[in-house]
Design a protein around this motif. Structure first.
Motif, PDB file in Angstrom:
ATOM      1  N   PHE D 138      -0.541  24.545 -50.164  1.00  0.00           N
ATOM      2  CA  PHE D 138      -0.477  25.876 -50.468  1.00  0.00           C
ATOM      3  C   PHE D 138      -0.277  26.800 -49.358  1.00  0.00           C
ATOM      4  CE2 PHE D 138      -1.796  23.576 -54.168  1.00  0.00           C
ATOM      5  CZ  PHE D 138      -1.290  24.316 -55.206  1.00  0.00           C
ATOM      6  N   GLY D 139      -0.177  26.232 -48.160  1.00  0.00           N
ATOM      7  CA  GLY D 139      -0.125  27.090 -47.011  1.00  0.00           C
ATOM      8  C   GLY D 139       1.091  28.068 -47.035  1.00  0.00           C
ATOM      9  N   ALA D 140       2.253  27.823 -47.585  1.00  0.00           N
ATOM     10  CA  ALA D 140       3.462  28.655 -47.828  1.00  0.00           C
ATOM     11  C   ALA D 140       3.180  29.816 -48.718  1.00  0.00           C
ATOM     12  CB  ALA D 140       4.467  27.882 -48.103  1.00  0.00           C
ATOM     13  N   PHE D 141       1.985  29.636 -49.570  1.00  0.00           N
ATOM     14  CA  PHE D 141       1.546  30.979 -50.703  1.00  0.00           C
ATOM     15  C   PHE D 141       1.054  32.031 -49.926  1.00  0.00           C
ATOM     16  CE2 PHE D 141       2.785  27.314 -53.131  1.00  0.00           C
ATOM     17  CZ  PHE D 141       3.305  27.742 -54.419  1.00  0.00           C
ATOM     18  N   ARG D 142       1.286  33.217 -50.452  1.00  0.00           N
ATOM     19  CA  ARG D 142       0.408  34.227 -50.256  1.00  0.00           C
ATOM     20  C   ARG D 142      -0.987  34.197 -50.950  1.00  0.00           C
ATOM     21  NH1 ARG D 142       1.580  39.793 -49.550  1.00  0.00           N
ATOM     22  NH2 ARG D 142       3.874  39.686 -50.020  1.00  0.00           N
ATOM     23  N   LEU D 285       6.409  36.589 -59.014  1.00  0.00           N
ATOM     24  CA  LEU D 285       7.617  36.563 -58.416  1.00  0.00           C
ATOM     25  C   LEU D 285       7.867  37.608 -56.933  1.00  0.00           C
ATOM     26  CD1 LEU D 285      10.095  35.875 -61.199  1.00  0.00           C
ATOM     27  CD2 LEU D 285       9.141  34.307 -59.697  1.00  0.00           C
ATOM     28  N   ALA D 286       7.057  38.646 -57.476  1.00  0.00           N
ATOM     29  CA  ALA D 286       7.106  39.777 -56.127  1.00  0.00           C
ATOM     30  C   ALA D 286       6.143  39.370 -54.860  1.00  0.00           C
ATOM     31  CB  ALA D 286       6.697  41.071 -56.543  1.00  0.00           C
ATOM     32  N   LEU D 287       5.053  38.624 -55.389  1.00  0.00           N
ATOM     33  CA  LEU D 287       3.898  38.145 -54.329  1.00  0.00           C
ATOM     34  C   LEU D 287       4.433  36.801 -53.614  1.00  0.00           C
ATOM     35  CD1 LEU D 287       0.805  39.259 -55.977  1.00  0.00           C
ATOM     36  CD2 LEU D 287       2.231  40.377 -54.200  1.00  0.00           C
ATOM     37  N   GLY D 290       8.852  32.616 -52.131  1.00  0.00           N
ATOM     38  CA  GLY D 290       9.434  31.225 -52.262  1.00  0.00           C
ATOM     39  C   GLY D 290       9.523  30.950 -53.611  1.00  0.00           C
ATOM     40  N   LEU D 291       9.140  31.311 -54.632  1.00  0.00           N
ATOM     41  CA  LEU D 291       9.197  31.062 -56.076  1.00  0.00           C
ATOM     42  C   LEU D 291      10.264  31.492 -56.950  1.00  0.00           C
ATOM     43  CD1 LEU D 291       5.449  30.941 -57.319  1.00  0.00           C
ATOM     44  CD2 LEU D 291       6.684  29.058 -56.453  1.00  0.00           C
ATOM     45  N   ASN D 292      11.005  30.754 -57.712  1.00  0.00           N
ATOM     46  CA  ASN D 292      12.008  31.311 -58.718  1.00  0.00           C
ATOM     47  C   ASN D 292      11.474  31.322 -60.051  1.00  0.00           C
ATOM     48  OD1 ASN D 292      12.447  28.926 -59.690  1.00  0.00           O
ATOM     49  ND2 ASN D 292      14.193  28.412 -58.264  1.00  0.00           N
ATOM     50  N   GLU D 297       7.406  29.355 -64.278  1.00  0.00           N
ATOM     51  CA  GLU D 297       7.046  28.971 -65.585  1.00  0.00           C
ATOM     52  C   GLU D 297       6.146  27.588 -65.527  1.00  0.00           C
ATOM     53  OE1 GLU D 297      10.704  28.586 -67.724  1.00  0.00           O
ATOM     54  OE2 GLU D 297       9.851  29.201 -69.270  1.00  0.00           O
ATOM     55  N   LEU D 298       6.469  26.890 -64.224  1.00  0.00           N
ATOM     56  CA  LEU D 298       5.452  25.583 -64.334  1.00  0.00           C
ATOM     57  C   LEU D 298       4.295  26.049 -63.728  1.00  0.00           C
ATOM     58  CD1 LEU D 298       7.959  22.902 -62.228  1.00  0.00           C
ATOM     59  CD2 LEU D 298       7.160  22.904 -64.639  1.00  0.00           C
ATOM     60  N   PHE D 299       4.169  26.946 -63.082  1.00  0.00           N
ATOM     61  CA  PHE D 299       2.603  27.222 -62.873  1.00  0.00           C
ATOM     62  C   PHE D 299       1.888  28.113 -64.010  1.00  0.00           C
ATOM     63  CE2 PHE D 299       4.062  26.854 -58.462  1.00  0.00           C
ATOM     64  CZ  PHE D 299       3.184  25.957 -58.049  1.00  0.00           C
ATOM     65  N   LEU D 300       2.625  28.663 -64.806  1.00  0.00           N
ATOM     66  CA  LEU D 300       2.001  29.786 -65.410  1.00  0.00           C
ATOM     67  C   LEU D 300       1.970  29.598 -67.016  1.00  0.00           C
ATOM     68  CD1 LEU D 300       3.294  33.042 -63.630  1.00  0.00           C
ATOM     69  CD2 LEU D 300       0.902  32.110 -63.556  1.00  0.00           C
ATOM     70  N   SER D 301       2.914  28.687 -67.503  1.00  0.00           N
ATOM     71  CA  SER D 301       2.935  28.805 -69.059  1.00  0.00           C
ATOM     72  C   SER D 301       2.031  27.444 -69.340  1.00  0.00           C
ATOM     73  CB  SER D 301       4.391  28.354 -69.538  1.00  0.00           C
ATOM     74  OG  SER D 301       4.594  26.977 -69.042  1.00  0.00           O
TER      75      SER D 301
END
Lengths: 301, 301, 301, 301
Positions: D138-142, D285-287, D290-292, D297-301
């Motif tokens: 997860f190093g690439a995530f904010r 998506l704003a934060l 790298g995500l579209n 949807e995969l993470f949040l639904s």
């Protein structure tokens, strides 16, 4: 040795006696049974590091109330249970009557057996803002704040980190932390409450140990209020075998079987809701010495 | 003999083989494993009264899907599971394409492991009113009605009585009845679906047997869709012992121990919600031959 | 003429008087105010077709209770409201003491202002199964069954169709149907209950008129219990203008503006929950003559 | 003068123009309409104290998205709305790509129109613990943390006090605060989102102004994400009259009428749920650059 998993000092003591023999005395541990409002109360005091090692519980006092009549919905079992809890909790409380207390509900609202802490916090009378803003009416109340600390996965913050932030900001005299526990026996699930002056490790009941909430981590004393809501499958099995009067199996044989499977009674939803209400009322009566049960009902129902 | 409790014909067959020996053939029972959309499908046909007596299941066809990837949330496991369920259910369905079907969710919404039936009914596409009132748009759909039948204690009416009233009034070609079941093994809980053309006895999964829903009681054929969500404590214990590779105990010794205690996994809330959605989608795809998974998502999400 | 929309006969009568003048008497309508347990009770009797046409309400008796103290949570307002409702409902009830009654909660649980009917049905004491199965303990109770009839979109069946099926199957002496209504005034929302011996058209409060539930459609008498939970925007506007003491506008000018917009108070969630509980208790006390409020609390809380 | 109540800078600007005349230019305010993903976007910049006084809004930038297609459930309106929100929010965000952000949902979960903030926080992807503990994945995530700040009455702590405690403890680069607002018009309720770089006063949408959340109070910049979910009754009335093309009334006449009555659309439950999901996806998506949408949807639904 195969270890039956329990967060209850009372059960840890039972297990020690089962293995060592009923008549053997455990050095550094004192246990005593009494009755309060018709419910059995067992107090286990872990007095030394030797006792702590034997029971795998930190030095401190553990008070367990067995609220058997509650699930049978006996007449007036609810007010009796709240009053019994209040009396025992007040005896453990390291805060003078007017001093501020922060009540923390640990656990995950979305998973029923973990939701007992957040639900109990919901049922606690919150007065800090009233004492501060309407002192002419609420000056006689103890300031109490309450929060459901959420879970790491939904906040990105440890419960301990969140509580530490609030303690630094609001400076309460002590913290009461409510959490789900694991019991060795389904018969104790949702009918037992353990109070401990040792603090708590959030999530220990359900397998995800975290940063402790205690005087060392927070700088103020922490009283833990714990309710067993789960049993692990292998422990349950050992318990069923004992109940059947069978000689205990070689525990090595069970190791690995059913591992990590955590179970809960089918009617967990209503049992957790009922018990959370008892906890909220009991904590409120312990903290607000001027209120009786009927008063609390007006504020909390 | 101590009986492990199970509502799954597949498990009843396993248990028979465990006691009789793997190589023995059970008269009047045929079993066969296949694969559908990557999931294991076991079909057990009970062909004679001898077979029915051996497995304690009525004569009929029982199809069990093991949806293992679903709980691991593998990529596209959800649409694959819905399509697999749809294909197997359509093969069992005793109704011609345009004929009306009544979908019934059995069980108690207030108790999570019992709520799978009502929740699945909520996720089923209901079209009866649309076919009737807007035939120009919905004429190609099969008329489907759905109801959560409630429980005796909250309605005062048996589920069977309520369904019989609706069948008499609306005259569907068949009924699909969804209910929670008991499994012998926690490993199957919430990851297995059993379809049966034999009808169902509501509440059999949780200990309160009632009037059957079947062709005899309703006058139309009934397909049962069952999901194991509970295990009884003594059965779980026997399972843990077997898993540990231990020779089985004398079953008489266990009788009475842990009796009546029904357990469920700790994360039952999310597992039941996820599976109810698979059931609703699968039933919808089985009933509406013109829809694919993406179409169903538009209507049902 | 611009019509303020209301389902309350009391308001229809007020509006008629506002347009015709306070001193004019409306042929075929009798109205009378009394007090019960400290609450205002207005009874409007529509006696002839002329009266029915003037008020746009069928011939029959409409009893409106204004439960003002309830929202202010005055001391003992809840038991007083339940007893007042019980007394008025019993006077309207076309069933002898031991005769069976079916209670139907109309409306959509998923939309808060529509949920009052289903929630009130949940709070009604259901006894039909107990009278039947445990007559030695429950023989003195009236058999009562209850159902939330769901909505067309979620079942594919009209509420009326479902209720008719149950009436045919269970043959009650009468039906009590609970539904949300529209009021002309936000001040009446969630603090008014209308009882009517005329039956009801489900969903009339929220714009989707359906098949009536009444003696003609069901073959048994139907008592309606209605609670206003919504106001339409144009009606609200006319009400605000009147409150401001302004001469009424030419109603033609408003036609079309705010059309179809239905509003509800911000705190609708808690108001609907509280009122549903009053309805359930009131209906239970009306139906079970041997119970007092404290008894009902034991069964229903 | 009678003031129509609005928290939207876009509406405040409209009202100013309605009173001053369409062609008059307001000193210190710039407004501009554009389109993003098919939705109207209105940016109002309040540049001077004169402009701030005229609109009763602090100096800063206010971006309003009108998500009309969303309530009509047009094809792909949901992903388009989330992407439009993400693009506008990212443009306002005072934090560099890898810097930590704290997302705060303000308001009361128990009151549907206030619940949009807590629900949106629930739908936001939380990564702070993952970035910290599993940096290899997860190093690439904010790092993002999120909390529903609760309400004074249930915690005894102001939302502002709680957020200040967390900001001091976790030191994010900025805070995103989500809250319910009041609009002047029911037509904008639940179909409009306002982003503002000025911070927010919790509860301003529903009448209980509190300590501000902004750079002055917290020491870090605060971006507000607001959704109108309520209208006050007198404002609604003025709006209905205007819609009907009527000359506006002398506002003094309305003062006091319908005062304090806050309304909400009947279908507020589903509208708030849907919009909270759009907010959570848009913020995610704003934060996380790298995500579209499909990833989210995969993470949040």
């Amino acid at each position: 040795m195969y270890k039956r998993r329990t967060d209850l000092a009372m059960e840890a003591h039972e297990l020690w006696k089962e293995s060592a023999g009923e008549t053997t005395r455990l050095e550094g541990v004192e246990a005593r049974d009494t009755t309060r409002e018709g419910f059995q109360v067992t107090t286990v005091k872990v007095l030394s590091e030797a006792g702590a090692a034997a029971l795998d519980k930190p030095v401190g006092t553990y008070v367990t109330l067995v609220l058997d009549g509650l699930l049978r919905r006996e007449d007036d079992a609810f007010p009796r249970a709240a009053r019994a809890l209040a009396a025992e909790l007040r005896a453990l409380l390291p805060a003078a009557p007017g001093e501020e207390v922060l009540v923390v509900g640990l656990g995950n609202r979305a998973i029923t057996p973990d939701a007992v802490g957040p639900l109990a916090a919901d049922h606690t009378l919150v007065t800090r803002h009233l004492v501060d803003r309407v002192p002419e009416h609420f000056g006689a109340f103890r300031p109490v704040s309450a929060i459901a600390a959420g879970v790491l996965a939904s906040t990105g913050m440890e419960s301990g980190e969140l509580v530490a932030a609030l303690v630094e900001k609001t400076r309460p005299a002590c913290v009461i932390a409510i959490d789900a526990l694991a019991s060795r026996s389904l018969r104790r699930v949702c009918r037992t409450v353990q109070l401990a002056d040792t603090g708590i490790i959030p999530g220990s009941g359900v397998g995800n140990a975290r940063m402790a909430l205690n005087r060392e981590s927070l700088g103020v004393p922490v009283v833990a209020v714990g309710v067993p809501t789960v049993v692990d499958a292998a422990t349950l099995c050992a318990d069923v075998l004992s109940e059947a009067g069978m000689a205990e199996l070689d525990p090595a044989a069970l190791s690995g079987a059913g591992e990590g499977v955590i179970v809960t009674p089918r009617e967990i939803d209503s049992q957790v809701r009922d018990l959370a209400k008892v906890l909220g009322f009991g904590i409120t009566l312990a903290l607000q010495e001027g209120l009786n049960f009927a008063d609390a009902e007006l504020f909390l129902s």
